[in-house]
Write a protein that holds these residues in place. Structure first.
Motif, short mmCIF file in Angstrom:
data_model
loop_
_atom_site.label_atom_id
_atom_site.label_comp_id
_atom_site.label_asym_id
_atom_site.label_seq_id
_atom_site.Cartn_x
_atom_site.Cartn_y
_atom_site.Cartn_z
N LYS A 5 8.04 0.35 10.05
CA LYS A 5 6.84 0.76 10.78
C LYS A 5 7.12 0.73 12.27
O LYS A 5 7.64 -0.25 12.80
N ILE A 6 6.78 1.84 12.96
CA ILE A 6 6.95 1.89 14.41
C ILE A 6 5.60 1.95 15.13
O ILE A 6 5.55 1.84 16.34
N GLY A 7 4.52 2.16 14.38
CA GLY A 7 3.20 2.20 15.00
C GLY A 7 2.12 2.58 14.01
O GLY A 7 2.39 2.85 12.84
N GLN A 8 0.90 2.58 14.52
CA GLN A 8 -0.24 3.01 13.71
C GLN A 8 -1.37 3.41 14.64
O GLN A 8 -1.36 3.09 15.82
N PHE A 9 -2.33 4.14 14.09
CA PHE A 9 -3.57 4.40 14.82
C PHE A 9 -4.72 4.36 13.84
O PHE A 9 -4.53 4.51 12.64
N THR A 10 -5.91 4.10 14.36
CA THR A 10 -7.07 3.85 13.53
C THR A 10 -8.21 4.76 13.96
O THR A 10 -8.42 4.98 15.15
N ILE A 11 -8.94 5.27 12.98
CA ILE A 11 -10.16 6.03 13.23
C ILE A 11 -11.31 5.25 12.60
O ILE A 11 -11.24 4.89 11.43
N ILE A 12 -12.34 4.99 13.39
CA ILE A 12 -13.51 4.29 12.89
C ILE A 12 -14.70 5.23 12.99
O ILE A 12 -14.96 5.80 14.06
N ALA A 13 -15.40 5.42 11.88
CA ALA A 13 -16.56 6.33 11.86
C ALA A 13 -17.72 5.64 11.16
O ALA A 13 -17.54 4.66 10.44
N GLY A 14 -18.90 6.18 11.36
CA GLY A 14 -20.08 5.61 10.73
C GLY A 14 -20.76 4.65 11.67
O GLY A 14 -20.80 4.85 12.88
N ALA A 46 -10.37 -3.17 9.75
CA ALA A 46 -9.20 -2.46 10.27
C ALA A 46 -7.95 -3.30 10.11
O ALA A 46 -6.90 -2.80 9.72
N GLU A 47 -8.06 -4.58 10.39
CA GLU A 47 -6.92 -5.48 10.24
C GLU A 47 -6.50 -5.61 8.78
O GLU A 47 -5.32 -5.63 8.46
N VAL A 48 -7.48 -5.69 7.88
CA VAL A 48 -7.16 -5.80 6.45
C VAL A 48 -6.47 -4.53 5.97
O VAL A 48 -5.48 -4.60 5.23
N GLU A 49 -6.94 -3.37 6.40
CA GLU A 49 -6.31 -2.11 5.99
C GLU A 49 -4.88 -2.02 6.52
O GLU A 49 -3.97 -1.59 5.82
N LEU A 50 -4.66 -2.48 7.74
CA LEU A 50 -3.32 -2.48 8.32
C LEU A 50 -2.41 -3.44 7.55
O LEU A 50 -1.26 -3.12 7.25
N LEU A 51 -2.93 -4.61 7.20
CA LEU A 51 -2.15 -5.56 6.41
C LEU A 51 -1.80 -4.98 5.04
O LEU A 51 -0.68 -5.18 4.54
N ARG A 52 -2.73 -4.27 4.42
CA ARG A 52 -2.43 -3.62 3.13
C ARG A 52 -1.30 -2.62 3.27
O ARG A 52 -0.41 -2.55 2.43
N ALA A 53 -1.37 -1.80 4.32
CA ALA A 53 -0.32 -0.79 4.53
C ALA A 53 1.04 -1.47 4.76
O ALA A 53 2.06 -1.02 4.23
N GLU A 54 1.06 -2.55 5.54
CA GLU A 54 2.32 -3.25 5.79
C GLU A 54 2.82 -3.93 4.52
O GLU A 54 4.03 -3.95 4.26
N LEU A 55 1.92 -4.48 3.71
CA LEU A 55 2.31 -5.10 2.45
C LEU A 55 2.92 -4.07 1.51
O LEU A 55 3.94 -4.33 0.86
N ASP A 56 2.32 -2.88 1.44
CA ASP A 56 2.89 -1.82 0.60
C ASP A 56 4.28 -1.44 1.07
O ASP A 56 5.19 -1.23 0.26
N MET A 57 4.49 -1.38 2.38
CA MET A 57 5.80 -1.06 2.93
C MET A 57 6.80 -2.16 2.57
O MET A 57 7.94 -1.88 2.17
N LEU A 58 6.40 -3.42 2.67
CA LEU A 58 7.28 -4.53 2.31
C LEU A 58 7.63 -4.51 0.82
O LEU A 58 8.76 -4.80 0.43
N LYS A 59 6.66 -4.17 -0.02
CA LYS A 59 6.92 -4.10 -1.45
C LYS A 59 7.97 -3.02 -1.76
O LYS A 59 8.88 -3.25 -2.55
N ARG A 60 7.84 -1.86 -1.11
CA ARG A 60 8.82 -0.79 -1.32
C ARG A 60 10.21 -1.24 -0.87
O ARG A 60 11.20 -1.01 -1.55
N ALA A 61 10.29 -1.90 0.29
CA ALA A 61 11.57 -2.36 0.80
C ALA A 61 12.17 -3.43 -0.12
O ALA A 61 13.38 -3.41 -0.39
N PHE A 62 11.35 -4.32 -0.63
CA PHE A 62 11.84 -5.37 -1.54
C PHE A 62 12.34 -4.76 -2.84
O PHE A 62 13.41 -5.14 -3.34
N ARG A 63 11.61 -3.81 -3.37
CA ARG A 63 12.06 -3.15 -4.62
C ARG A 63 13.37 -2.42 -4.40
O ARG A 63 14.25 -2.45 -5.25
N ARG A 64 13.49 -1.74 -3.25
CA ARG A 64 14.73 -1.03 -2.94
C ARG A 64 15.88 -2.01 -2.81
O ARG A 64 16.97 -1.78 -3.30
N HIS A 65 15.62 -3.15 -2.16
CA HIS A 65 16.64 -4.19 -2.02
C HIS A 65 17.07 -4.72 -3.38
O HIS A 65 18.28 -4.92 -3.63
#
Length: 123
Positions: free
Chosen positions: A81-90, A99-118
């Motif tokens: 991950k090199i960055g992110q941006f967020t859109i808030i509506a409503g 927003a923080e929870v969604e970012l943590l989910r995205a980072e966790l998914d990335m870590l899971k992919r990297a761990f599986r690849r490893h």
């Protein structure tokens, strides 16, 4: 470790923009995802005089919805991950932790992919 750095610029007319600087050579390989789905039509334009690349991410209409929408930008070569941006509506969301929870989910998914690849590479 990624050779790319991202500097956000602005969002205008439904297109988010940022600058990519790299220590390597060649065209940077960038992937932008929203809810684990790749965003199509991401554009990179080289500015040789300035020594950077302009990243343009068109926001898909179906990604604009109530709540917090997080877009994760990764270096596709090493899946870092090199960055992110967020859109808030409503409703106005003051100190919204979603927003923080969604970012943590995205980072966790990335870590899971990297761990599986490893695991695949070391077995």
């Amino acid at each position: 470790m990624s050779t790319l750095t991202l500097t956000p610029i602005k969002m205008r007319y439904g297109i988010w923009q940022g600058l990519i600087h790299q220590t390597g050579t060649g065209v940077p390989q960038i992937k932008v995802t929203h809810q684990n789905t790749d965003i199509p039509n991401v554009q990179l334009t080289e500015n040789e005089a300035e020594g950077h690349w302009l990243l343009q991410v068109p926001i898909p209409p179906d990604a604009i919805a109530d709540g917090v929408q997080v877009f994760v930008i990764t270096d596709a070569v090493d899946d870092e991950k090199i960055g992110q941006f967020t859109i808030i509506a409503g409703e106005t969301l003051g100190d919204d932790i979603r927003a923080e929870v969604e970012l943590l989910r995205a980072e966790l998914d990335m870590l899971k992919r990297a761990f599986r690849r490893h695991c695949v590479e070391t077995s």
